[in-house]
Design an enzyme around this catalytic site. Structure first.
Site, PDB file in Angstrom:
ATOM      1  N   PRO A   2       0.842  -1.210   0.000  1.00  0.00           N
ATOM      2  CA  PRO A   2       0.000   0.000   0.000  1.00  0.00           C
ATOM      3  C   PRO A   2       0.875   1.257   0.000  1.00  0.00           C
ATOM      4  O   PRO A   2       1.824   1.352   0.764  1.00  0.00           O
ATOM      5  CB  PRO A   2      -0.794  -0.104   1.311  1.00  0.00           C
ATOM      6  CG  PRO A   2      -0.609  -1.486   1.792  1.00  0.00           C
ATOM      7  CD  PRO A   2       0.678  -1.996   1.225  1.00  0.00           C
ATOM      8  N   GLU A   3       0.551   2.186  -0.868  1.00  0.00           N
ATOM      9  CA  GLU A   3       1.253   3.467  -0.928  1.00  0.00           C
ATOM     10  C   GLU A   3       0.374   4.519  -0.256  1.00  0.00           C
ATOM     11  O   GLU A   3      -0.756   4.236   0.135  1.00  0.00           O
ATOM     12  CB  GLU A   3       1.520   3.836  -2.388  1.00  0.00           C
ATOM     13  CG  GLU A   3       2.501   2.903  -3.091  1.00  0.00           C
ATOM     14  CD  GLU A   3       3.937   3.097  -2.614  1.00  0.00           C
ATOM     15  OE1 GLU A   3       4.228   4.146  -1.997  1.00  0.00           O
ATOM     16  OE2 GLU A   3       4.761   2.203  -2.846  1.00  0.00           O
ATOM     17  N   ARG A 156      22.485  19.278  -3.849  1.00  0.00           N
ATOM     18  CA  ARG A 156      22.366  17.810  -3.817  1.00  0.00           C
ATOM     19  C   ARG A 156      22.668  17.214  -5.193  1.00  0.00           C
ATOM     20  O   ARG A 156      22.094  17.637  -6.194  1.00  0.00           O
ATOM     21  CB  ARG A 156      20.955  17.402  -3.414  1.00  0.00           C
ATOM     22  CG  ARG A 156      20.615  17.851  -2.007  1.00  0.00           C
ATOM     23  CD  ARG A 156      19.707  16.850  -1.369  1.00  0.00           C
ATOM     24  NE  ARG A 156      19.124  17.401  -0.157  1.00  0.00           N
ATOM     25  CZ  ARG A 156      18.437  16.664   0.701  1.00  0.00           C
ATOM     26  NH1 ARG A 156      18.240  15.375   0.475  1.00  0.00           N
ATOM     27  NH2 ARG A 156      17.931  17.220   1.786  1.00  0.00           N
TER      28      ARG A 156
END
Ligand SMILES: [Zn+2]
Length: 275
Positions: A2-3, A156
């Site tokens: 499940p997201e 980043r």
């Protein structure tokens, strides 16, 4: 697994049924989940009233009026409401017997064949919970925006796809959602996060909200299945633009969709639409 959209769908479905119910009894048939359910869990929960069902990332948080419960569905977990008399099946590890003010009963049932899920107390005395501490903002929360992503990403060098999937940056952007949102924003998944422009991040933040919203809407159509535990989860399968479409034609420009492995995850993109 499940997201976030599925968890949000479950949260909404479960909340409508269990709010303002009192936990009358808890049956733990199998305490050995990802983290063991403590032996005193049933007595911790008993007698408390469910005042809200919130979500943080993929954790469901039941507010019991100060004390809380945390439920995570892990890889294969389900949470659903059954009638009071429904007999447990295999892998139905925990039952919460709930009563409303008229004394009508129902059961909230936790089912998890693979047992990577969690059912844990979060007492009021404990301000922070280690499972939730350090999580990035919610995508639908006020803290999240394109500007936020832009500022967080400066310097980043990690690929932008890994950056948006990092739960310390923002929670709930899984592989499918990251791929689809990057397509909508016209950003190649392998681009260094620090090199993506502010304008692109503004588009990306919008795209993340769009793909998650569509998935939550789609999940909503299977709400009843969740509740009755009859159907499959409402996964996000409608109209994917790039995810899982390697070799197929881009729905926008007709170019061939490519696949790239980034951080051990498959990433899909259109070489024309994403620059
Ligand atoms: Zn294209």
């Amino acid at each position: 697994m499940p997201e976030l959209p599925e968890v949000e769908t479950i949260r909404r479905g479960v909340a409508t049924m269990v709010l303002d119910h009192t936990i009358v009894a808890v049956t733990v048939r199998e305490p050995r989940l990802r983290w063991p359910i403590p032996p005193d869990f049933a007595s911790y929960a008993r007698g408390k009233r469910i005042q809200a069902v919130a979500r943080r990332g993929k954790y469901l948080i039941f507010d019991l009026g100060g004390d809380r419960l945390i439920i995570h569905l892990g890889m294969s977990g389900r949470l659903f409401v059954v009638s009071d008399a429904a007999a447990p099946r295999k892998h139905d590890h925990v039952d919460f017997e709930l009563a409303d003010d008229r004394g009508d009963m129902l059961r909230l049932r936790f089912h998890d064949p693979r047992r990577f899920g969690a059912v844990l107390p979060w007492p009021q005395a404990q301000a922070e919970h280690p499972l939730i501490q350090g999580m990035g903002p919610e995508p639908f929360g006020e803290e999240f925006s394109g500007e936020y992503l832009f500022l967080m990403s400066r310097g980043r060098s990690a690929p932008v796809k890994n950056f948006v999937m990092d739960g310390r940056v923002v929670v709930g952007v899984g592989n499918i959602y990251a791929s689809e949102a990057l397509f909508r924003a016209g950003i190649r998944p392998g681009t260094a996060a620090g090199r993506v422009t502010r304008a692109r991040y503004l588009k990306l933040a919008e795209a993340i909200l769009e793909v998650l919203s569509i998935a939550i809407e789609a999940g909503g159509t299977t709400l009843r299945d969740f509740a009755n535990a009859k159907g499959e989860a409402g996964y996000f399968q409608q109209d994917l633009m790039v995810y899982g479409r390697e070799g197929a034609d881009c729905r926008v420009c007709g170019a061939t969709i490519r696949r790239l492995v980034i951080g051990q995850r498959s990433s899909f993109f259109c070489p024309e639409c994403q620059r």
